[in-house]
Motif scaffolding. Structure first.
Motif, PDB file in Angstrom:
ATOM      1  N   LEU A  52       0.820  -1.212   0.000  1.00 25.88           N
ATOM      2  CA  LEU A  52       0.000   0.000   0.000  1.00 25.88           C
ATOM      3  C   LEU A  52       0.856   1.266   0.000  1.00 25.88           C
ATOM      4  O   LEU A  52       0.522   2.248  -0.667  1.00 25.88           O
ATOM      5  CB  LEU A  52      -0.943   0.007   1.203  1.00 25.88           C
ATOM      6  CG  LEU A  52      -2.183  -0.867   1.081  1.00 25.88           C
ATOM      7  CD1 LEU A  52      -2.920  -0.959   2.398  1.00 25.88           C
ATOM      8  CD2 LEU A  52      -3.098  -0.334   0.000  1.00 25.88           C
ATOM      9  N   ARG A  53       1.967   1.238   0.747  1.00 27.45           N
ATOM     10  CA  ARG A  53       2.873   2.406   0.727  1.00 27.45           C
ATOM     11  C   ARG A  53       3.415   2.627  -0.680  1.00 27.45           C
ATOM     12  O   ARG A  53       3.491   3.769  -1.148  1.00 27.45           O
ATOM     13  CB  ARG A  53       4.030   2.199   1.713  1.00 27.45           C
ATOM     14  CG  ARG A  53       3.646   2.318   3.167  1.00 27.45           C
ATOM     15  CD  ARG A  53       4.849   2.377   4.083  1.00 27.45           C
ATOM     16  NE  ARG A  53       5.760   1.252   3.949  1.00 27.45           N
ATOM     17  CZ  ARG A  53       5.743   0.165   4.716  1.00 27.45           C
ATOM     18  NH1 ARG A  53       4.848   0.046   5.683  1.00 27.45           N
ATOM     19  NH2 ARG A  53       6.623  -0.792   4.541  1.00 27.45           N
ATOM     20  N   LEU A  54       3.807   1.541  -1.340  1.00 26.51           N
ATOM     21  CA  LEU A  54       4.314   1.662  -2.710  1.00 26.51           C
ATOM     22  C   LEU A  54       3.220   2.147  -3.660  1.00 26.51           C
ATOM     23  O   LEU A  54       3.480   2.961  -4.558  1.00 26.51           O
ATOM     24  CB  LEU A  54       4.889   0.316  -3.182  1.00 26.51           C
ATOM     25  CG  LEU A  54       6.169  -0.123  -2.478  1.00 26.51           C
ATOM     26  CD1 LEU A  54       6.544  -1.552  -2.882  1.00 26.51           C
ATOM     27  CD2 LEU A  54       7.317   0.834  -2.769  1.00 26.51           C
ATOM     28  N   LEU A  55       1.998   1.657  -3.467  1.00 21.90           N
ATOM     29  CA  LEU A  55       0.875   2.087  -4.294  1.00 21.90           C
ATOM     30  C   LEU A  55       0.629   3.580  -4.132  1.00 21.90           C
ATOM     31  O   LEU A  55       0.438   4.297  -5.125  1.00 21.90           O
ATOM     32  CB  LEU A  55      -0.381   1.300  -3.917  1.00 21.90           C
ATOM     33  CG  LEU A  55      -1.657   1.707  -4.629  1.00 21.90           C
ATOM     34  CD1 LEU A  55      -1.601   1.313  -6.092  1.00 21.90           C
ATOM     35  CD2 LEU A  55      -2.852   1.083  -3.948  1.00 21.90           C
ATOM     36  N   VAL A  56       0.653   4.067  -2.894  1.00 24.95           N
ATOM     37  CA  VAL A  56       0.455   5.502  -2.629  1.00 24.95           C
ATOM     38  C   VAL A  56       1.529   6.302  -3.348  1.00 24.95           C
ATOM     39  O   VAL A  56       1.245   7.308  -4.009  1.00 24.95           O
ATOM     40  CB  VAL A  56       0.477   5.784  -1.108  1.00 24.95           C
ATOM     41  CG1 VAL A  56       0.632   7.272  -0.820  1.00 24.95           C
ATOM     42  CG2 VAL A  56      -0.772   5.234  -0.444  1.00 24.95           C
ATOM     43  N   ARG A  57       2.771   5.860  -3.260  1.00 23.22           N
ATOM     44  CA  ARG A  57       3.868   6.584  -3.910  1.00 23.22           C
ATOM     45  C   ARG A  57       3.745   6.540  -5.428  1.00 23.22           C
ATOM     46  O   ARG A  57       4.010   7.533  -6.107  1.00 23.22           O
ATOM     47  CB  ARG A  57       5.208   6.020  -3.424  1.00 23.22           C
ATOM     48  CG  ARG A  57       5.544   6.511  -2.017  1.00 23.22           C
ATOM     49  CD  ARG A  57       6.666   5.711  -1.365  1.00 23.22           C
ATOM     50  NE  ARG A  57       7.080   6.317  -0.107  1.00 23.22           N
ATOM     51  CZ  ARG A  57       6.387   6.238   1.024  1.00 23.22           C
ATOM     52  NH1 ARG A  57       5.252   5.594   1.064  1.00 23.22           N
ATOM     53  NH2 ARG A  57       6.845   6.821   2.128  1.00 23.22           N
ATOM     54  N   GLU A  58       3.327   5.411  -5.964  1.00 26.84           N
ATOM     55  CA  GLU A  58       3.125   5.315  -7.421  1.00 26.84           C
ATOM     56  C   GLU A  58       2.061   6.296  -7.886  1.00 26.84           C
ATOM     57  O   GLU A  58       2.224   6.950  -8.924  1.00 26.84           O
ATOM     58  CB  GLU A  58       2.702   3.890  -7.798  1.00 26.84           C
ATOM     59  CG  GLU A  58       3.797   2.866  -7.739  1.00 26.84           C
ATOM     60  CD  GLU A  58       3.277   1.454  -7.970  1.00 26.84           C
ATOM     61  OE1 GLU A  58       2.107   1.290  -8.407  1.00 26.84           O
ATOM     62  OE2 GLU A  58       4.037   0.509  -7.708  1.00 26.84           O
ATOM     63  N   ARG A  59       0.967   6.383  -7.150  1.00 24.05           N
ATOM     64  CA  ARG A  59      -0.109   7.291  -7.533  1.00 24.05           C
ATOM     65  C   ARG A  59       0.348   8.753  -7.464  1.00 24.05           C
ATOM     66  O   ARG A  59      -0.010   9.555  -8.316  1.00 24.05           O
ATOM     67  CB  ARG A  59      -1.337   7.089  -6.630  1.00 24.05           C
ATOM     68  CG  ARG A  59      -1.930   5.696  -6.618  1.00 24.05           C
ATOM     69  CD  ARG A  59      -2.459   5.239  -7.926  1.00 24.05           C
ATOM     70  NE  ARG A  59      -3.573   6.066  -8.357  1.00 24.05           N
ATOM     71  CZ  ARG A  59      -4.325   5.798  -9.400  1.00 24.05           C
ATOM     72  NH1 ARG A  59      -4.101   4.727 -10.129  1.00 24.05           N
ATOM     73  NH2 ARG A  59      -5.303   6.599  -9.743  1.00 24.05           N
ATOM     74  N   LEU A  60       1.144   9.090  -6.439  1.00 22.29           N
ATOM     75  CA  LEU A  60       1.641  10.463  -6.318  1.00 22.29           C
ATOM     76  C   LEU A  60       2.600  10.806  -7.446  1.00 22.29           C
ATOM     77  O   LEU A  60       2.551  11.897  -8.004  1.00 22.29           O
ATOM     78  CB  LEU A  60       2.309  10.667  -4.957  1.00 22.29           C
ATOM     79  CG  LEU A  60       1.366  10.681  -3.754  1.00 22.29           C
ATOM     80  CD1 LEU A  60       2.163  10.762  -2.460  1.00 22.29           C
ATOM     81  CD2 LEU A  60       0.382  11.835  -3.850  1.00 22.29           C
ATOM     82  N   VAL A  61       3.472   9.861  -7.774  1.00 25.23           N
ATOM     83  CA  VAL A  61       4.418  10.090  -8.878  1.00 25.23           C
ATOM     84  C   VAL A  61       3.660  10.235 -10.199  1.00 25.23           C
ATOM     85  O   VAL A  61       4.047  11.019 -11.071  1.00 25.23           O
ATOM     86  CB  VAL A  61       5.456   8.945  -8.947  1.00 25.23           C
ATOM     87  CG1 VAL A  61       6.263   9.010 -10.232  1.00 25.23           C
ATOM     88  CG2 VAL A  61       6.376   9.004  -7.729  1.00 25.23           C
ATOM     89  N   ALA A  62       2.543   9.520 -10.325  1.00 21.13           N
ATOM     90  CA  ALA A  62       1.729   9.607 -11.541  1.00 21.13           C
ATOM     91  C   ALA A  62       0.979  10.929 -11.636  1.00 21.13           C
ATOM     92  O   ALA A  62       0.392  11.232 -12.674  1.00 21.13           O
ATOM     93  CB  ALA A  62       0.743   8.443 -11.590  1.00 21.13           C
TER      94      ALA A  62
END
Length: 140
Positions: A52-62
């Motif tokens: 979930l932490r990685l998912l949050v970071r992926e969405r922010l980078v996107a």
């Protein structure tokens, strides 16, 4: 010296952009670990929390906004993933029940205490014959 906060974020998860990383930490601190349930994903060592932490970071980078990230995670995992439930029609009972139950309990406790004190300190319901009998017993 400021106390250090516990964090399970691994060095390989940290974003290069400090602004995005701060936003990711803020969001992660408000999302519940679905394995631990008492911790945020920022504090949890569970594998799902890491995902979930990685998912949050992926969405922010996107380029997603914080609200879009929250909406995406809630759509995927439900409102339970939020550490602070949303105030709405379907959760109003959660917000209102506690103060009502606490207040009702305090009122019942106060009534009970007043009645108990009257029974202990007063002479409830003694007739005049019982009073005379009690006085005779005290004298003898």
């Amino acid at each position: 010296m400021l106390p250090m906060t516990a964090s399970a974020v691994q060095p390989d998860e940290v974003l290069d952009n400090p602004v995005l990383e701060q936003r990711a930490r803020s969001i992660s601190g408000n999302l519940r670990c679905l394995v631990c349930q008492n911790q945020s994903i920022d504090d949890s060592d569970a594998e799902l929390a890491r995902d979930l932490r990685l998912l949050v970071r992926e969405r922010l980078v996107a380029g997603d906004t914080d609200t879009e990230v929250y909406d995406f995670v809630v759509a995927r995992y439900g409102e339970f993933v939020l550490l602070n439930p949303v105030f709405g029609g379907h959760t109003v009972f959660l917000w209102v029940a506690t103060p009502i139950l606490l207040g009702s309990g305090l009122i019942v406790l106060a009534i009970w205490a007043v009645r108990r004190r009257k029974t202990v300190t007063g002479k409830p319901g003694l007739s005049s014959e019982e009073e005379k009998a009690l006085e005779r017993l005290r004298k003898s």
